[in-house]
Write a protein that holds these residues in place. Sequence first.
Motif, PDB file in Angstrom:
ATOM      1  N   LEU A  19      56.091  99.094  75.847  1.00 24.99           N
ATOM      2  CA  LEU A  19      56.636  97.883  75.222  1.00 24.99           C
ATOM      3  C   LEU A  19      56.334  97.852  73.731  1.00 24.99           C
ATOM      4  N   ILE A  20      55.091  98.089  73.381  1.00 24.38           N
ATOM      5  CA  ILE A  20      54.705  98.052  71.967  1.00 24.38           C
ATOM      6  C   ILE A  20      55.490  99.087  71.172  1.00 24.38           C
ATOM      7  N   ARG A  21      55.557 100.305  71.683  1.00 22.14           N
ATOM      8  CA  ARG A  21      56.250 101.383  70.966  1.00 22.14           C
ATOM      9  C   ARG A  21      57.743 101.093  70.826  1.00 22.14           C
ATOM     10  N   ARG A  22      58.393 100.751  71.933  1.00 20.92           N
ATOM     11  CA  ARG A  22      59.850 100.599  71.893  1.00 20.92           C
ATOM     12  C   ARG A  22      60.282  99.335  71.164  1.00 20.92           C
ATOM     13  N   LEU A  23      59.560  98.238  71.341  1.00 20.85           N
ATOM     14  CA  LEU A  23      59.905  97.014  70.608  1.00 20.85           C
ATOM     15  C   LEU A  23      59.733  97.213  69.105  1.00 20.85           C
ATOM     16  N   SER A  27      62.946  97.083  66.609  1.00 22.43           N
ATOM     17  CA  SER A  27      62.858  96.017  65.608  1.00 22.43           C
ATOM     18  C   SER A  27      62.876  96.590  64.200  1.00 22.43           C
ATOM     19  N   SER A  28      62.168  97.682  63.999  1.00 22.04           N
ATOM     20  CA  SER A  28      62.155  98.351  62.701  1.00 22.04           C
ATOM     21  C   SER A  28      63.552  98.814  62.318  1.00 22.04           C
ATOM     22  N   GLU A  29      64.249  99.390  63.275  1.00 24.92           N
ATOM     23  CA  GLU A  29      65.619  99.879  63.027  1.00 24.92           C
ATOM     24  C   GLU A  29      66.558  98.733  62.658  1.00 24.92           C
ATOM     25  N   ILE A  30      66.500  97.666  63.423  1.00 26.04           N
ATOM     26  CA  ILE A  30      67.401  96.527  63.197  1.00 26.04           C
ATOM     27  C   ILE A  30      67.073  95.796  61.894  1.00 26.04           C
ATOM     28  N   MET A  31      65.785  95.603  61.633  1.00 19.62           N
ATOM     29  CA  MET A  31      65.371  94.807  60.477  1.00 19.62           C
ATOM     30  C   MET A  31      65.231  95.619  59.196  1.00 19.62           C
ATOM     31  N   LYS A  32      65.307  96.949  59.329  1.00 18.16           N
ATOM     32  CA  LYS A  32      65.159  97.837  58.160  1.00 18.16           C
ATOM     33  C   LYS A  32      63.803  97.637  57.492  1.00 18.16           C
ATOM     34  N   GLU A  36      55.206 100.494  60.370  1.00 18.81           N
ATOM     35  CA  GLU A  36      53.813 100.232  60.018  1.00 18.81           C
ATOM     36  C   GLU A  36      53.533  98.764  59.696  1.00 18.81           C
ATOM     37  N   PHE A  37      54.579  98.003  59.412  1.00 18.05           N
ATOM     38  CA  PHE A  37      54.406  96.599  59.060  1.00 18.05           C
ATOM     39  C   PHE A  37      54.404  95.664  60.268  1.00 18.05           C
ATOM     40  N   PHE A  38      54.754  96.170  61.439  1.00 15.55           N
ATOM     41  CA  PHE A  38      54.869  95.331  62.631  1.00 15.55           C
ATOM     42  C   PHE A  38      53.538  95.155  63.342  1.00 15.55           C
ATOM     43  N   VAL A  39      53.304  93.932  63.783  1.00 17.55           N
ATOM     44  CA  VAL A  39      52.155  93.610  64.629  1.00 17.55           C
ATOM     45  C   VAL A  39      52.720  93.146  65.963  1.00 17.55           C
TER      46      VAL A  39
END
Length: 68
Positions: A19-23, A27-32, A36-39
Amino acid sequence: MPYITIESGTLSDTQKEQLIRRLTEISSEIMKIPQEFFVTTIKEVPDKNFGIGGKTIDVVKSAYVKKA
């Protein structure tokens, strides 16, 4: 810094890692925004502590498994 939180019943360590990896990836792909910035946090709630349709989740899961 984007913050992702998931509330669910009990999960295995493998499920949490997936879950952590795929979300984070999607999210990184969609939000550009770089991954490394995601918690991400996962809040586990015991199955007896929440319900659906007037029944605790452990009862619902048990009935579902019997049907399968």
